[in-house]
Design a protein around this motif. Structure first.
Motif, PDB file in Angstrom:
ATOM      1  N   PHE A   1       1.425  39.848   1.999  1.00 11.97           N
ATOM      2  CA  PHE A   1       0.812  38.799   2.811  1.00 11.97           C
ATOM      3  C   PHE A   1      -0.046  39.500   3.858  1.00 11.97           C
ATOM      4  O   PHE A   1       0.457  40.029   4.840  1.00 11.97           O
ATOM      5  N   ASP A   2      -1.354  39.484   3.650  1.00  8.44           N
ATOM      6  CA  ASP A   2      -2.231  40.317   4.463  1.00  8.44           C
ATOM      7  C   ASP A   2      -2.786  39.625   5.705  1.00  8.44           C
ATOM      8  O   ASP A   2      -3.464  40.258   6.505  1.00  8.44           O
ATOM      9  N   GLY A   3      -2.514  38.329   5.863  1.00  5.44           N
ATOM     10  CA  GLY A   3      -3.094  37.621   7.000  1.00  5.44           C
ATOM     11  C   GLY A   3      -2.247  36.455   7.441  1.00  5.44           C
ATOM     12  O   GLY A   3      -2.700  35.313   7.411  1.00  5.44           O
ATOM     13  N   GLN A   4      -1.016  36.731   7.858  1.00  3.31           N
ATOM     14  CA  GLN A   4      -0.114  35.652   8.263  1.00  3.31           C
ATOM     15  C   GLN A   4      -0.476  35.166   9.658  1.00  3.31           C
ATOM     16  O   GLN A   4      -0.323  35.894  10.640  1.00  3.31           O
ATOM     17  N   ARG A   5      -0.920  33.919   9.760  1.00  4.21           N
ATOM     18  CA  ARG A   5      -1.195  33.341  11.075  1.00  4.21           C
ATOM     19  C   ARG A   5      -0.794  31.868  11.047  1.00  4.21           C
ATOM     20  O   ARG A   5      -0.846  31.215  10.002  1.00  4.21           O
ATOM     21  N   PRO A   6      -0.417  31.305  12.148  1.00  3.38           N
ATOM     22  CA  PRO A   6       0.013  29.898  12.175  1.00  3.38           C
ATOM     23  C   PRO A   6      -1.093  28.899  11.861  1.00  3.38           C
ATOM     24  O   PRO A   6      -0.892  27.976  11.070  1.00  3.38           O
ATOM     25  N   VAL A   7      -2.275  29.046  12.470  1.00  2.00           N
ATOM     26  CA  VAL A   7      -3.304  27.999  12.374  1.00  2.00           C
ATOM     27  C   VAL A   7      -4.661  28.630  12.118  1.00  2.00           C
ATOM     28  O   VAL A   7      -5.024  29.649  12.727  1.00  2.00           O
ATOM     29  N   ARG A   8      -5.411  27.979  11.222  1.00  2.00           N
ATOM     30  CA  ARG A   8      -6.796  28.394  10.990  1.00  2.00           C
ATOM     31  C   ARG A   8      -7.674  27.153  10.934  1.00  2.00           C
ATOM     32  O   ARG A   8      -7.382  26.205  10.210  1.00  2.00           O
ATOM     33  N   CYS A   9      -8.757  27.154  11.709  1.00  2.00           N
ATOM     34  CA  CYS A   9      -9.706  26.039  11.754  1.00  2.00           C
ATOM     35  C   CYS A   9     -10.987  26.477  11.044  1.00  2.00           C
ATOM     36  O   CYS A   9     -11.737  27.304  11.560  1.00  2.00           O
ATOM     37  N   ASP A  10     -11.211  25.896   9.871  1.00  2.00           N
ATOM     38  CA  ASP A  10     -12.336  26.341   9.046  1.00  2.00           C
ATOM     39  C   ASP A  10     -13.642  25.636   9.372  1.00  2.00           C
ATOM     40  O   ASP A  10     -14.717  26.232   9.264  1.00  2.00           O
ATOM     41  N   GLY A  11     -13.580  24.337   9.703  1.00  2.00           N
ATOM     42  CA  GLY A  11     -14.810  23.594   9.930  1.00  2.00           C
ATOM     43  C   GLY A  11     -14.537  22.213  10.467  1.00  2.00           C
ATOM     44  O   GLY A  11     -13.398  21.778  10.591  1.00  2.00           O
ATOM     45  N   GLY A  12     -15.606  21.505  10.823  1.00  2.00           N
ATOM     46  CA  GLY A  12     -15.476  20.135  11.294  1.00  2.00           C
ATOM     47  C   GLY A  12     -15.053  20.050  12.744  1.00  2.00           C
ATOM     48  O   GLY A  12     -15.222  20.977  13.536  1.00  2.00           O
ATOM     49  N   ASP A  13     -14.493  18.884  13.098  1.00  2.00           N
ATOM     50  CA  ASP A  13     -14.047  18.592  14.465  1.00  2.00           C
ATOM     51  C   ASP A  13     -12.530  18.493  14.462  1.00  2.00           C
ATOM     52  O   ASP A  13     -11.950  17.620  13.792  1.00  2.00           O
TER      53      ASP A  13
END
Length: 326
Positions: free
Chosen positions: A243-255
């Motif tokens: 698992f190379d990028g464990q993070r809780p939250v990712r916001c890809d686009g939009g509002d």
């Protein structure tokens, strides 16, 4: 073994204790194809290793009544209820215990496509999802005024890391989702390709409460207009191999609005919340983060992102910056 499938199906009954007989399974098949309300027997263990596929229905309520469905080795679909081009107008799925303990059990257990109304609730999946791709659940609303709720879905055991972080997604919101769905009080464990993946759709996704643990890429990944994440908790305390990028939250686009979430994080990771360049506006308010170990930043913002506002957040620990701009 006896096929029980729907339109193009082949769920089978094996020798499990309490397994339904041929007549009961044939009756279940006919009921699902006919729509309306279908009740499973709470005392029966249903063994399934192929697909029940249903389209062309106005309404379907599939009530497991607490029955156990044991999934056999599969990389395909189990309950494929509607498709995005032909969704079920009103769809309810509830009260299931899913057993993924068989080696090679995976694929997608529930794929739920609705037009106007969707209710998915009280489903527990026990056992690790063993196969690359798919994941236990996909949901989608396929009219602009369609609305639905997914609540109390528990996927605590996560998925097998099949190849350097590639594998199943815990819960996926359809790329063709155009309505509004609320994901409420769900528990999602360590899946290799996101816990809750809500990206690339035109609809609204609102996450209320719930608990997310050690997912790769993101526990909750959002992209869409007027999406929100509120009141959820995130526990990241295990660096999982591959698992190379464990993070809780990712916001890809939009509002996107993020409010009142709590993060407890003690792994080697770059940040708790990542805002990507495609995000148009993100607000992060009233959140708390306990960051220890080698967590570098609380929030990181990628060059090219739109407006990012933060207020009244309590970020403690050994981080480099509360908010870091690349």
């Amino acid at each position: 073994m006896s096929a029980i499938a729907g339109v193009a199906a082949a769920p089978v009954v094996g020798s499990a204790v309490g397994a339904a007989d041929v007549d009961e399974e044939a009756e279940l098949e006919n009921e699902i194809e006919s729509g309306g309300t279908v009740n499973l027997d709470s005392d029966t263990v249903y063994e399934v290793d192929d697909t029940i596929r249903v389209t062309g229905l106005d309404d379907l309520t599939l009530d497991g009544n607490g029955a156990t469905v044991k999934i056999g080795p599969t990389t395909g679909y189990v309950f494929k209820l509607g498709i995005s081009e032909d969704p079920i107008d009103d769809l309810t799925v509830k009260n299931f215990n899913i057993d993924l303990s068989t080696d090679g059990a995976g694929g997608r257990v529930f794929e739920c496509h609705a037009a106007d109304n969707l209710e998915v609730s009280d489903i527990t999946v026990e056992g690790e999802h063993d196969t690359a791709g798919k994941g236990p659940m996909l949901v989608g609303l396929h009219t602009s005024d369609g609305s639905g709720t997914v609540s109390n879905v528990n996927l605590p055991d996560g998925g097998e890391n099949s190849s350097s972080g590639y594998g199943g997604t815990g819960m996926f919101v359809s790329d063709n989702h155009t309505g509004e769905v609320t994901i409420r009080d769900c528990h999602i464990g360590p899946f290799p390709d996101n816990g809750l993946y809500c990206s690339n759709s035109e609809g609204e996704v609102h996450v209320e409460g719930g608990h997310f643990e050690n997912c790769n890429v993101a526990g909750v990944r959002l992209d869409g207009d007027n999406c929100s994440l509120q009141g959820a908790t995130f526990e990241y305390d295990e660096d999982i191999s591959g698992f190379d990028g464990q993070r809780p939250v990712r916001c890809d686009g939009g509002d996107i609005e993020i409010d009142d979430i709590h993060v407890d994080m003690s792994i080697n990771q770059t940040e708790a919340i990542r805002v990507m360049s495609g995000a148009e506006s993100v607000s992060i308010e009233d959140c708390s983060m306990d960051l220890h170990g080698d967590v570098r930043d609380g929030i990181s913002v990628t060059t090219g992102a739109g407006s990012v506002t933060t207020s009244n957040n309590d970020i403690s620990g050994e981080q480099r910056d509360d908010v870091y701009h690349y």
